[in-house]
Design a protein around this motif. Structure first.
Motif, mmCIF file in Angstrom:
data_model
loop_
_atom_site.group_PDB
_atom_site.id
_atom_site.type_symbol
_atom_site.label_atom_id
_atom_site.label_comp_id
_atom_site.label_asym_id
_atom_site.label_seq_id
_atom_site.Cartn_x
_atom_site.Cartn_y
_atom_site.Cartn_z
ATOM 1 N N ILE A 164 17.715 -27.284 -16.118
ATOM 2 C CA ILE A 164 18.519 -28.650 -16.083
ATOM 3 C C ILE A 164 19.843 -28.568 -16.404
ATOM 4 C CG2 ILE A 164 18.459 -31.001 -16.624
ATOM 5 C CD1 ILE A 164 16.019 -30.496 -15.052
ATOM 6 N N VAL A 165 20.926 -29.072 -15.481
ATOM 7 C CA VAL A 165 22.162 -29.025 -16.135
ATOM 8 C C VAL A 165 22.580 -30.362 -16.171
ATOM 9 C CG1 VAL A 165 24.313 -28.617 -14.934
ATOM 10 C CG2 VAL A 165 22.667 -27.171 -14.216
ATOM 11 N N ASP A 166 23.406 -30.515 -17.230
ATOM 12 C CA ASP A 166 23.894 -31.764 -17.850
ATOM 13 C C ASP A 166 24.565 -32.568 -16.572
ATOM 14 O OD1 ASP A 166 22.695 -31.555 -20.387
ATOM 15 O OD2 ASP A 166 24.317 -30.504 -21.181
ATOM 16 N N PRO A 167 24.799 -33.784 -16.784
ATOM 17 C CA PRO A 167 25.534 -34.311 -15.611
ATOM 18 C C PRO A 167 27.247 -33.788 -15.719
ATOM 19 C CG PRO A 167 24.346 -35.983 -16.727
ATOM 20 C CD PRO A 167 24.092 -34.694 -17.436
ATOM 21 N N THR A 168 27.670 -33.609 -14.662
ATOM 22 C CA THR A 168 28.961 -32.696 -14.610
ATOM 23 C C THR A 168 30.277 -33.642 -13.932
ATOM 24 O OG1 THR A 168 27.746 -30.822 -13.925
ATOM 25 C CG2 THR A 168 29.942 -30.879 -13.532
ATOM 26 N N PRO A 169 31.152 -33.936 -14.687
ATOM 27 C CA PRO A 169 32.325 -34.711 -14.231
ATOM 28 C C PRO A 169 32.880 -34.091 -13.060
ATOM 29 C CG PRO A 169 32.661 -33.868 -16.554
ATOM 30 C CD PRO A 169 31.411 -33.181 -16.167
ATOM 31 N N TYR A 170 33.202 -35.099 -12.177
ATOM 32 C CA TYR A 170 33.738 -34.519 -11.014
ATOM 33 C C TYR A 170 34.724 -33.640 -10.844
ATOM 34 C CZ TYR A 170 34.554 -35.317 -5.971
ATOM 35 O OH TYR A 170 34.506 -35.198 -4.716
ATOM 36 N N ASP A 171 35.587 -33.740 -11.792
ATOM 37 C CA ASP A 171 36.734 -32.654 -11.625
ATOM 38 C C ASP A 171 36.216 -31.368 -12.159
ATOM 39 O OD1 ASP A 171 36.138 -32.806 -14.391
ATOM 40 O OD2 ASP A 171 38.109 -33.479 -15.012
ATOM 41 N N GLN A 172 34.863 -31.280 -12.490
ATOM 42 C CA GLN A 172 34.460 -29.893 -12.784
ATOM 43 C C GLN A 172 33.176 -29.412 -11.736
ATOM 44 O OE1 GLN A 172 32.824 -29.690 -16.865
ATOM 45 N NE2 GLN A 172 34.433 -30.861 -17.625
ATOM 46 N N MET A 173 33.069 -30.201 -10.544
ATOM 47 C CA MET A 173 31.959 -30.033 -9.504
ATOM 48 C C MET A 173 32.330 -28.827 -8.888
ATOM 49 S SD MET A 173 29.270 -31.969 -9.789
ATOM 50 C CE MET A 173 28.556 -31.679 -8.142
ATOM 51 N N THR A 174 33.594 -28.528 -8.297
ATOM 52 C CA THR A 174 33.975 -27.133 -7.853
ATOM 53 C C THR A 174 33.544 -26.056 -8.501
ATOM 54 O OG1 THR A 174 35.995 -28.355 -7.058
ATOM 55 C CG2 THR A 174 35.770 -26.080 -6.785
ATOM 56 N N ASP A 175 33.540 -26.108 -9.814
ATOM 57 C CA ASP A 175 33.170 -24.939 -10.506
ATOM 58 C C ASP A 175 31.399 -24.649 -10.469
ATOM 59 O OD1 ASP A 175 35.609 -24.159 -11.398
ATOM 60 O OD2 ASP A 175 35.508 -25.129 -13.204
ATOM 61 N N LEU A 176 30.870 -25.973 -10.345
ATOM 62 C CA LEU A 176 29.338 -26.018 -10.235
ATOM 63 C C LEU A 176 29.185 -25.332 -9.061
ATOM 64 C CD1 LEU A 176 26.692 -26.801 -11.463
ATOM 65 C CD2 LEU A 176 27.000 -29.194 -10.653
ATOM 66 N N TYR A 177 29.512 -25.766 -7.889
ATOM 67 C CA TYR A 177 29.251 -25.095 -6.686
ATOM 68 C C TYR A 177 29.437 -23.465 -6.636
ATOM 69 C CZ TYR A 177 28.893 -30.090 -4.734
ATOM 70 O OH TYR A 177 28.669 -31.275 -4.523
ATOM 71 N N ARG A 178 30.453 -23.209 -7.016
ATOM 72 C CA ARG A 178 31.036 -21.982 -6.940
ATOM 73 C C ARG A 178 29.925 -20.989 -7.866
ATOM 74 N NH1 ARG A 178 37.367 -22.465 -8.016
ATOM 75 N NH2 ARG A 178 38.006 -23.099 -5.841
#
Length: 220
Positions: A98-112
């Protein structure tokens, strides 16, 4: 119909872009983002991941999001129940975290940080913003044949489409991509091109301006 206009959503494809380089992870990582709702197909996905693990398929899966994405501050019982059920189902699959809710400005890093994007929604999605964000970051997508998803994901080209609520079919599609790095690369690159050509923010803004101009010209 003549008074209607179709305008797809757009994203910043300069911001949402692939990391570049080779394989992201030693073991392919699958990503789910969004609300933890039955309609989003999260339980179908977790069932599919359990099937893969039982077959000995090596993978990792990141489950991002929350049951509380759509809240006014007063938690509802259904949200509490959904959160518990998702965590219980995820705990049964060792390869899932489970990944903690990610702020939108960090979503790119999550996808990558991932290699495959799963969009298992079972209701008629009117769009699916996460799909084009993932595609723009170079991820192949496994989605369902519901709503507008087939209009975004080109089956066999930018990802794979399966029937909704079909955990076995989803497991099969995920296993196909897990086991074929070349296909992941090919579909990811094709998805990136499709996002740039059809769903970039500049094209969306241009289309919106044209709609306004048409309305103004028609005004008395």
């Amino acid at each position: 119909e003549e008074r209607s206009a179709e305008l797809p959503n757009g994203i910043d494809t300069v911001r949402f872009k692939p990391l570049g380089g080779g394989l992201r992870n030693d073991v392919p990582r699958i990503l789910f983002t969004g609300a933890w709702l039955k309609q989003k197909g999260i339980f179908t996905l977790l069932e599919a991941l359990g099937m893969l693990e039982s077959r000995g398929v090596r993978f990792e899966a990141s489950i991002a999001g929350s049951s509380y994405l759509y809240t006014t501050g007063d938690f509802q019982q259904w949200q509490i129940d959904s959160d518990r059920h998702v965590r219980e189902a995820a705990s049964k699959v060792k390869s899932v975290r489970i990944v903690d809710p990610t702020p939108y400005d960090q979503m790119t890093d999550l996808y990558r940080s991932c290699d495959i994007y799963a969009f298992p929604s079972i209701w008629d999605e009117p769009f699916g913003l996460g799909i084009i964000e993932a595609m723009s970051c170079g991820l192949p997508v496994v989605g369902c044949t519901v709503g507008a998803v087939p209009e975004i994901v080109a089956h066999g080209e930018t990802g794979l489409l399966v029937p909704p609520e079909d955990a076995a079919a989803m497991a099969g599609a995920l296993e196909r991509l897990i086991g074929d790095e070349g296909e992941r690369r090919r579909m990811g690159a094709s998805g990136r091109r499709r996002a740039e050509e059809n769903f970039n923010l500049a094209k969306h803004a241009s289309g919106l301006i044209k709609i306004y101009e048409t309305l103004m010209e028609a005004a008395p």
